[in-house]
Design a protein around this motif. Sequence first.
Motif, mmCIF file in Angstrom:
data_model
loop_
_atom_site.group_PDB
_atom_site.id
_atom_site.type_symbol
_atom_site.label_atom_id
_atom_site.label_comp_id
_atom_site.label_asym_id
_atom_site.label_seq_id
_atom_site.Cartn_x
_atom_site.Cartn_y
_atom_site.Cartn_z
ATOM 1 N N SER A 61 0.820 -1.211 0.000
ATOM 2 C CA SER A 61 0.000 0.000 0.000
ATOM 3 C C SER A 61 0.855 1.263 0.000
ATOM 4 O O SER A 61 0.343 2.357 -0.247
ATOM 5 C CB SER A 61 -0.963 0.012 1.193
ATOM 6 N N TRP A 62 2.154 1.125 0.270
ATOM 7 C CA TRP A 62 3.072 2.255 0.160
ATOM 8 C C TRP A 62 3.942 2.137 -1.091
ATOM 9 O O TRP A 62 4.122 3.100 -1.840
ATOM 10 C CB TRP A 62 3.964 2.346 1.400
ATOM 11 N N PRO A 119 1.874 2.638 -4.815
ATOM 12 C CA PRO A 119 1.594 4.025 -5.193
ATOM 13 C C PRO A 119 2.862 4.834 -5.448
ATOM 14 O O PRO A 119 2.865 5.719 -6.311
ATOM 15 C CB PRO A 119 0.821 4.574 -3.982
ATOM 16 N N GLU A 120 3.931 4.543 -4.702
ATOM 17 C CA GLU A 120 5.181 5.267 -4.942
ATOM 18 C C GLU A 120 5.683 5.013 -6.355
ATOM 19 O O GLU A 120 6.216 5.910 -7.010
ATOM 20 C CB GLU A 120 6.245 4.837 -3.922
ATOM 21 N N GLY A 139 1.854 5.645 -8.880
ATOM 22 C CA GLY A 139 0.830 6.633 -8.569
ATOM 23 C C GLY A 139 -0.408 5.984 -7.970
ATOM 24 O O GLY A 139 -0.684 4.810 -8.200
ATOM 25 N N MET A 140 -1.157 6.751 -7.211
ATOM 26 C CA MET A 140 -2.291 6.198 -6.482
ATOM 27 C C MET A 140 -3.409 5.656 -7.381
ATOM 28 O O MET A 140 -3.930 4.561 -7.131
ATOM 29 C CB MET A 140 -2.848 7.239 -5.506
ATOM 30 N N PRO A 141 -3.827 6.353 -8.451
ATOM 31 C CA PRO A 141 -4.918 5.804 -9.266
ATOM 32 C C PRO A 141 -4.589 4.435 -9.860
ATOM 33 O O PRO A 141 -5.425 3.525 -9.848
ATOM 34 C CB PRO A 141 -5.111 6.865 -10.357
ATOM 35 N N ARG A 142 -3.380 4.262 -10.377
ATOM 36 C CA ARG A 142 -3.000 2.981 -10.957
ATOM 37 C C ARG A 142 -2.818 1.918 -9.878
ATOM 38 O O ARG A 142 -3.135 0.743 -10.089
ATOM 39 C CB ARG A 142 -1.734 3.146 -11.788
ATOM 40 N N ALA A 143 -2.316 2.330 -8.726
ATOM 41 C CA ALA A 143 -2.194 1.385 -7.616
ATOM 42 C C ALA A 143 -3.572 0.892 -7.192
ATOM 43 O O ALA A 143 -3.761 -0.300 -6.929
ATOM 44 C CB ALA A 143 -1.475 2.039 -6.431
ATOM 45 N N ARG A 144 -4.544 1.797 -7.121
ATOM 46 C CA ARG A 144 -5.903 1.397 -6.768
ATOM 47 C C ARG A 144 -6.435 0.360 -7.760
ATOM 48 O O ARG A 144 -7.035 -0.652 -7.372
ATOM 49 C CB ARG A 144 -6.836 2.611 -6.755
ATOM 50 N N GLU A 145 -6.212 0.625 -9.046
ATOM 51 C CA GLU A 145 -6.706 -0.307 -10.056
ATOM 52 C C GLU A 145 -6.085 -1.685 -9.884
ATOM 53 O O GLU A 145 -6.779 -2.711 -9.919
ATOM 54 C CB GLU A 145 -6.419 0.223 -11.461
ATOM 55 N N TYR A 160 -7.448 -3.252 -6.491
ATOM 56 C CA TYR A 160 -8.877 -3.569 -6.463
ATOM 57 C C TYR A 160 -9.231 -4.696 -7.427
ATOM 58 O O TYR A 160 -10.071 -5.543 -7.125
ATOM 59 C CB TYR A 160 -9.717 -2.338 -6.808
#
Length: 266
Positions: A154-155, A158-159, A162-168, A171
Motif C-alpha cells: 500500500s506504500w 503508489p510510490e 501513482g495512487m490511481p493505478r495502484a488502486r486499479e 482492487y
Amino acid sequence: MADYLADLVDVRVASPGVALVTLNLPQLRNAMTTELTSAWVTAMDEIAVDRSLRVVVVTGAGSAFCSGADLSWLDQGNLSDNTPDRLRDRMLPFYRAWLAPQRIPVPVIAAVNGAAVGAGLCLALACDLRYASPSAAFSAPFTQVGAHGGMAVSWLLPEAVGMPRAREMLYTGRVVAADEALAWGLVSGIAEDVADRALEVAESVARAAPIATRLTKAGLGQGSRGGFELALQWEALAQPVTMATADIYKGIKARRQHKTPTFEGS
C-alpha cells in the motif's frame, strides 16, 4: 566477495562490485517458501555487510521472477491457531525478510524475468530499479484470494505508479504486462535478456563513487518518507560528507581532463 552458492538462492560476483542474486526454486515459480525465505535471509545478511559490493541484481530462475508467498501452511493444523495476533507475529518477520532490498545500503536492481505476483511484486518494488523481460507480468491479486495486501504494497505500489493505478491493480488484481509497466514507470526498460541488461546498468552504477551512491540511496529513502525539509536537512549533512572524501577530488580532476575516474570509496 567470494561466490556463495546455495540450493535455493544463488549469489555470485558478476563483475567487480556487482552481485547477482538468483532465486532458484523454478519448479514452484520461486514461491516464497519457508526454505527459500531462510536461504534469502542468509544471502541478504551476507550481502548487507560486504563492503566490496556496490550494486546488487536480483532475478529468478526459470520462467517466473517470483510467484509470491507460499501460503500452503494456512491449510495445515488447527484453524483456531490462525488468530490475527499469531498471524501478525508470523507475517511481520516475513515482510521484513523479503523487503531486505530496502535496507541493503547499496542500490538493488530487479531483473524481472517473468511473473511477479503478490509478494513477488512487492519484492520487485522494494528494489531501487526494475527492468523487465518482454514476458514479465505484474499483479497484486490479494483481494481476489480474500486477503489484504502485505509487504508494504500500500506504500510501495503508489510510490512506483501513482495512487490511481495502484488502486486499479489492488482492487482488480489484473495483470500488467511489460509494455504497460514501462509506460506506467513501474519498470525502467524492457530487454530480451533482462539479467544482462540489469547487469549492464549495475556496472554503470558500480563505477560511480561508492560513498556518494550509498548516501544517495539513504537520502532518497529519507526524502520520500519525510518530505522536503527532511530531504534538505539530509543533503546538508550528506553532501559535506562526500566533499571531504578523496573520491570527489578524483571525480573533479577526471571531469576536467575528460577522463573516467576510478573511485575507491575513500
